[in-house]
Design a protein around this motif. Structure first.
Motif, PDB file in Angstrom:
ATOM      1  N   SER A   8      -3.415 -20.080   2.064  1.00 23.06           N
ATOM      2  CA  SER A   8      -2.932 -18.590   1.536  1.00 23.06           C
ATOM      3  C   SER A   8      -2.926 -17.504   2.653  1.00 23.06           C
ATOM      4  CB  SER A   8      -3.580 -18.334   0.295  1.00 23.06           C
ATOM      5  OG  SER A   8      -4.745 -17.624   0.591  1.00 23.06           O
ATOM      6  N   LYS A   9      -3.588 -17.751   3.683  1.00 20.12           N
ATOM      7  CA  LYS A   9      -3.409 -16.601   4.656  1.00 20.12           C
ATOM      8  C   LYS A   9      -2.330 -16.793   5.604  1.00 20.12           C
ATOM      9  CE  LYS A   9      -8.172 -14.889   4.754  1.00 20.12           C
ATOM     10  NZ  LYS A   9      -7.803 -13.407   4.451  1.00 20.12           N
ATOM     11  N   LEU A  10      -1.712 -18.042   5.635  1.00 20.17           N
ATOM     12  CA  LEU A  10      -0.474 -18.276   6.436  1.00 20.17           C
ATOM     13  C   LEU A  10       0.711 -18.063   5.847  1.00 20.17           C
ATOM     14  CD1 LEU A  10      -1.827 -21.621   8.041  1.00 20.17           C
ATOM     15  CD2 LEU A  10      -1.959 -19.472   8.698  1.00 20.17           C
ATOM     16  N   TRP A  11       1.633 -17.768   6.591  1.00 15.35           N
ATOM     17  CA  TRP A  11       2.889 -17.665   5.927  1.00 15.35           C
ATOM     18  C   TRP A  11       3.614 -18.519   5.832  1.00 15.35           C
ATOM     19  CZ3 TRP A  11       3.630 -12.178   4.926  1.00 15.35           C
ATOM     20  CH2 TRP A  11       2.852 -11.377   5.473  1.00 15.35           C
ATOM     21  N   THR A  12       4.742 -18.802   4.936  1.00 19.78           N
ATOM     22  CA  THR A  12       5.554 -19.885   4.600  1.00 19.78           C
ATOM     23  C   THR A  12       6.454 -20.311   5.872  1.00 19.78           C
ATOM     24  OG1 THR A  12       5.603 -19.642   2.313  1.00 19.78           O
ATOM     25  CG2 THR A  12       7.139 -21.093   3.177  1.00 19.78           C
ATOM     26  N   PRO A  13       6.147 -21.513   6.720  1.00 12.69           N
ATOM     27  CA  PRO A  13       7.260 -21.927   7.607  1.00 12.69           C
ATOM     28  C   PRO A  13       8.698 -21.745   7.205  1.00 12.69           C
ATOM     29  CG  PRO A  13       5.467 -23.508   7.588  1.00 12.69           C
ATOM     30  CD  PRO A  13       5.221 -22.382   6.392  1.00 12.69           C
ATOM     31  N   GLY A  55       8.272  -3.088   4.438  1.00  9.00           N
ATOM     32  CA  GLY A  55       8.138  -4.166   5.326  1.00  9.00           C
ATOM     33  C   GLY A  55       7.078  -5.195   4.984  1.00  9.00           C
ATOM     34  N   ASP A  56       6.941  -6.401   5.373  1.00  9.66           N
ATOM     35  CA  ASP A  56       5.865  -7.169   5.142  1.00  9.66           C
ATOM     36  C   ASP A  56       4.555  -6.705   5.668  1.00  9.66           C
ATOM     37  OD1 ASP A  56       7.299  -9.144   3.198  1.00  9.66           O
ATOM     38  OD2 ASP A  56       8.292  -9.714   5.107  1.00  9.66           O
ATOM     39  N   ILE A  57       5.070  -6.304   7.169  1.00  5.03           N
ATOM     40  CA  ILE A  57       4.247  -5.782   7.981  1.00  5.03           C
ATOM     41  C   ILE A  57       4.586  -4.664   8.210  1.00  5.03           C
ATOM     42  CG2 ILE A  57       3.185  -6.369  10.269  1.00  5.03           C
ATOM     43  CD1 ILE A  57       2.920  -8.435   8.327  1.00  5.03           C
ATOM     44  N   ARG A  58       3.682  -3.520   8.366  1.00  2.00           N
ATOM     45  CA  ARG A  58       3.966  -2.149   8.813  1.00  2.00           C
ATOM     46  C   ARG A  58       3.331  -1.478   9.949  1.00  2.00           C
ATOM     47  NH1 ARG A  58       3.801  -3.164   3.701  1.00  2.00           N
ATOM     48  NH2 ARG A  58       1.481  -2.355   3.347  1.00  2.00           N
ATOM     49  N   ILE A  59       3.760  -1.178  10.990  1.00  3.68           N
ATOM     50  CA  ILE A  59       3.296  -0.876  12.239  1.00  3.68           C
ATOM     51  C   ILE A  59       3.174   0.707  12.307  1.00  3.68           C
ATOM     52  CG2 ILE A  59       3.194  -0.869  14.619  1.00  3.68           C
ATOM     53  CD1 ILE A  59       4.931  -3.507  14.490  1.00  3.68           C
ATOM     54  N   LEU A  60       1.913   1.168  12.547  1.00  3.71           N
ATOM     55  CA  LEU A  60       1.727   2.586  12.974  1.00  3.71           C
ATOM     56  C   LEU A  60       1.396   2.692  14.445  1.00  3.71           C
ATOM     57  CD1 LEU A  60       1.208   5.471  11.840  1.00  3.71           C
ATOM     58  CD2 LEU A  60      -1.170   4.740  11.737  1.00  3.71           C
ATOM     59  N   SER A  61       1.819   3.520  14.987  1.00  7.43           N
ATOM     60  CA  SER A  61       1.634   3.861  16.377  1.00  7.43           C
ATOM     61  C   SER A  61       0.639   5.274  16.440  1.00  7.43           C
ATOM     62  CB  SER A  61       2.984   4.384  17.283  1.00  7.43           C
ATOM     63  OG  SER A  61       2.711   5.030  18.285  1.00  7.43           O
ATOM     64  N   ARG A  62      -0.711   4.577  16.783  1.00  5.65           N
ATOM     65  CA  ARG A  62      -1.693   5.627  16.810  1.00  5.65           C
ATOM     66  C   ARG A  62      -2.638   5.502  18.143  1.00  5.65           C
ATOM     67  NH1 ARG A  62      -4.660   6.162  11.274  1.00  5.65           N
ATOM     68  NH2 ARG A  62      -5.536   4.156  11.959  1.00  5.65           N
ATOM     69  N   GLU A  63      -2.683   6.547  18.789  1.00  3.44           N
ATOM     70  CA  GLU A  63      -3.623   6.590  19.758  1.00  3.44           C
ATOM     71  C   GLU A  63      -5.115   6.047  19.535  1.00  3.44           C
ATOM     72  OE1 GLU A  63      -3.420   8.902  22.991  1.00  3.44           O
ATOM     73  OE2 GLU A  63      -1.375   8.847  22.965  1.00  3.44           O
ATOM     74  N   GLY A  64      -5.789   5.283  20.397  1.00  2.00           N
ATOM     75  CA  GLY A  64      -7.016   4.740  20.186  1.00  2.00           C
ATOM     76  C   GLY A  64      -7.549   3.619  19.554  1.00  2.00           C
ATOM     77  N   GLU A  65      -6.353   2.864  19.043  1.00  2.00           N
ATOM     78  CA  GLU A  65      -6.728   1.844  18.073  1.00  2.00           C
ATOM     79  C   GLU A  65      -5.752   0.600  18.355  1.00  2.00           C
ATOM     80  OE1 GLU A  65      -7.232   0.880  13.271  1.00  2.00           O
ATOM     81  OE2 GLU A  65      -7.082   2.770  14.028  1.00  2.00           O
ATOM     82  N   PHE A  66      -6.208  -0.471  18.418  1.00  2.00           N
ATOM     83  CA  PHE A  66      -5.208  -1.801  18.135  1.00  2.00           C
ATOM     84  C   PHE A  66      -6.188  -2.497  16.907  1.00  2.00           C
ATOM     85  CE2 PHE A  66      -4.592  -1.530  22.679  1.00  2.00           C
ATOM     86  CZ  PHE A  66      -2.903  -1.318  22.641  1.00  2.00           C
ATOM     87  N   ILE A  70      -5.140  -9.870   8.909  1.00  2.00           N
ATOM     88  CA  ILE A  70      -5.144 -11.325   9.087  1.00  2.00           C
ATOM     89  C   ILE A  70      -4.044 -11.962   8.220  1.00  2.00           C
ATOM     90  CG2 ILE A  70      -6.294 -13.408   9.384  1.00  2.00           C
ATOM     91  CD1 ILE A  70      -7.259 -11.254  11.329  1.00  2.00           C
ATOM     92  N   GLY A  71      -2.990 -12.521   8.715  1.00  2.39           N
ATOM     93  CA  GLY A  71      -1.906 -13.142   7.887  1.00  2.39           C
ATOM     94  C   GLY A  71      -1.452 -12.470   6.818  1.00  2.39           C
ATOM     95  N   THR A  72      -1.411 -13.255   5.657  1.00  3.95           N
ATOM     96  CA  THR A  72      -0.967 -12.533   4.523  1.00  3.95           C
ATOM     97  C   THR A  72      -1.898 -11.731   3.823  1.00  3.95           C
ATOM     98  OG1 THR A  72      -1.749 -14.500   3.210  1.00  3.95           O
ATOM     99  CG2 THR A  72       0.440 -14.640   4.044  1.00  3.95           C
ATOM    100  N   ASP A  73      -3.087 -11.218   4.311  1.00  6.68           N
ATOM    101  CA  ASP A  73      -4.102 -10.072   3.866  1.00  6.68           C
ATOM    102  C   ASP A  73      -3.023  -8.906   3.885  1.00  6.68           C
ATOM    103  OD1 ASP A  73      -5.823 -11.791   3.385  1.00  6.68           O
ATOM    104  OD2 ASP A  73      -7.246 -11.184   4.974  1.00  6.68           O
ATOM    105  N   ALA A  74      -2.079  -8.805   4.771  1.00  5.19           N
ATOM    106  CA  ALA A  74      -1.186  -7.709   4.884  1.00  5.19           C
ATOM    107  C   ALA A  74      -0.535  -7.423   3.486  1.00  5.19           C
ATOM    108  CB  ALA A  74      -0.120  -8.139   5.987  1.00  5.19           C
ATOM    109  N   LEU A  75      -0.015  -8.402   2.652  1.00  7.53           N
ATOM    110  CA  LEU A  75       0.532  -8.018   1.241  1.00  7.53           C
ATOM    111  C   LEU A  75      -0.431  -7.496   0.333  1.00  7.53           C
ATOM    112  CD1 LEU A  75       2.328 -11.686   1.154  1.00  7.53           C
ATOM    113  CD2 LEU A  75       3.130  -9.559   2.164  1.00  7.53           C
ATOM    114  N   GLY A 109      -2.469 -15.300  11.546  1.00  4.89           N
ATOM    115  CA  GLY A 109      -3.649 -15.879  10.840  1.00  4.89           C
ATOM    116  C   GLY A 109      -4.761 -16.060  11.674  1.00  4.89           C
ATOM    117  N   ALA A 110      -4.611 -16.010  12.932  1.00  2.00           N
ATOM    118  CA  ALA A 110      -5.626 -16.397  13.976  1.00  2.00           C
ATOM    119  C   ALA A 110      -6.635 -15.278  14.012  1.00  2.00           C
ATOM    120  CB  ALA A 110      -4.922 -16.343  15.379  1.00  2.00           C
TER     121      ALA A 110
END
Length: 213
Positions: A8-13, A55-66, A70-75, A109-110
């Motif tokens: 369930s953590k992997l997206w659907t091919p 978005g399924d994935i939402r990217i924030l640009s912020r200093e000091g953090e990467f 994990i995978g579909t936990d984003a949902l 998912g890695a």
């Protein structure tokens, strides 16, 4: 490379992932897209980069953090970023690209490679703890030290259980591997920053997201 044995953590091919930029300069977005797209030849997924918050994935640009879910936990995150990327100047382009590929590896998912079930890192735990401001005695920890120790075990020391994982052979060249300093280990072991996807990274993701026959 490895991932938790939880499909369930992997997206659907074949799926197209909408990837939204919540903020950031055009230079940041262009560099992010270029780095993330290094995964595409090896996975049966598509990336659709968009502006805004949808978005399924939402990217924030912020200093000091990467960081990344994990995978579909984003949902599971409704009103916040699922990935945070630290913008860097062009002179650090290779470092930034490597971290983007690492975080997109998490998004696919890695997990961290140094905790691969087959990892064989000869840790010098007392030295490792000391260099992170800890003693070898967890019973001496205050709340902050206890949290730090747990984080270090999660990120570095505690290998995943084979029965709970899907994995390939431990790969020191994986983009998912952290830097390991020689002073943290016995016998001279160390691992430098990996700047590109390894062959095992590509092969693992090709199996996780196979193309139709």
């Amino acid at each position: 490379m490895w991932a938790k044995n939880n499909p369930s953590k992997l997206w659907t091919p074949g799926q197209t992932l909408r990837i939204a930029f919540l903020n950031g300069t055009e230079e940041f977005k262009t560099a992010t897209i270029a780095a993330a797209n290094n995964w595409l030849p090896h996975i049966n997924l598509k990336f659709d980069f968009v502006e805004g918050i949808e978005g399924d994935i939402r990217i924030l640009s912020r200093e000091g953090e990467f960081s990344s879910s994990i995978g579909t936990d984003a949902l599971l995150k409704i009103d916040e970023q699922t990935m945070t990327l630290w913008p860097h100047s062009p002179i650090h382009a290779r470092y930034f690209a490597a971290n983007v590929m690492h975080e997109f590896g998490h998004m696919l998912g890695a997990e961290h490679e140094q905790t691969n079930p087959t990892a064989n890192i000869p840790w010098d735990k007392p030295a490792f703890y000391k260099q992170h401001g800890l003693t070898a005695q967890p019973e001496e920890d205050d709340a902050q030290a206890s949290a730090t120790r747990q984080r270090l075990h999660d990120w570095y020391l505690d290998r995943a259980a084979p029965s709970e994982s899907i994995y390939s052979e431990y790969d020191r060249k994986s983009i998912m591997h952290y830097v390991i300093h020689q002073s943290w280990t016995e016998g001279g072991f160390q691992n430098f920053l990996n700047l590109v996807l390894s062959e095992k990274d590509k092969a693992f993701m090709a199996k996780a997201y196979p193309c139709p026959v």
